[in-house]
Design a protein around this motif. Sequence first.
Motif, short mmCIF file in Angstrom:
data_model
loop_
_atom_site.label_atom_id
_atom_site.label_comp_id
_atom_site.label_asym_id
_atom_site.label_seq_id
_atom_site.Cartn_x
_atom_site.Cartn_y
_atom_site.Cartn_z
N GLY A 64 0.79 -1.22 0.00
CA GLY A 64 0.00 0.00 0.00
C GLY A 64 0.82 1.27 0.00
N SER A 65 2.13 1.15 -0.15
CA SER A 65 3.01 2.32 -0.03
C SER A 65 3.23 3.08 -1.34
N GLN A 66 2.82 2.52 -2.45
CA GLN A 66 3.13 3.12 -3.75
C GLN A 66 1.88 3.52 -4.53
N ARG A 67 0.90 4.05 -3.83
CA ARG A 67 -0.36 4.40 -4.50
C ARG A 67 -0.16 5.39 -5.66
N ASP A 68 0.74 6.37 -5.48
CA ASP A 68 0.99 7.34 -6.55
C ASP A 68 1.55 6.66 -7.80
N LEU A 69 2.53 5.77 -7.61
CA LEU A 69 3.09 5.03 -8.75
C LEU A 69 2.05 4.11 -9.36
N ASN A 70 1.23 3.48 -8.54
CA ASN A 70 0.19 2.59 -9.06
C ASN A 70 -0.77 3.33 -9.98
N ARG A 71 -1.09 4.58 -9.66
CA ARG A 71 -2.01 5.36 -10.50
C ARG A 71 -1.40 5.69 -11.87
N ARG A 72 -0.07 5.76 -11.95
CA ARG A 72 0.61 6.09 -13.21
C ARG A 72 0.92 4.85 -14.05
#
Length: 101
Positions: free
Chosen positions: A81-89
């Motif tokens: 759950g730590s990479q939500r910003d990267l997941n969105r991209r």
Amino acid sequence: MERHVVTFRELANSLRSLGISHEHPVIAHASLSAFGAVSGGAEVVVGAMLAVFDRVMMPAFTYKTMLTPEAGPPDNGLDYGSQRDLNRRRNSSSLTCPATG
């Protein structure tokens, strides 16, 4: 103090010393910097692996296709759950995705 530069021969001898049978494929996931200074760089590391092992697989990941799960097994070395910003991209892999071809 002079820094040691690892050679093809040293890498190949070290890989042979692992005693991995030729009937088994080898999966390698490593950072070139983990080897220290290598004479000839990444090409020499890959060349040594191919000289010693019959089958070498090396996964390649890019941020365009990487997805960090929200939850998963404990003690896995991953901060879920730590990479939500990267997941969105992230782009889904497809034949037209630049990261896959």
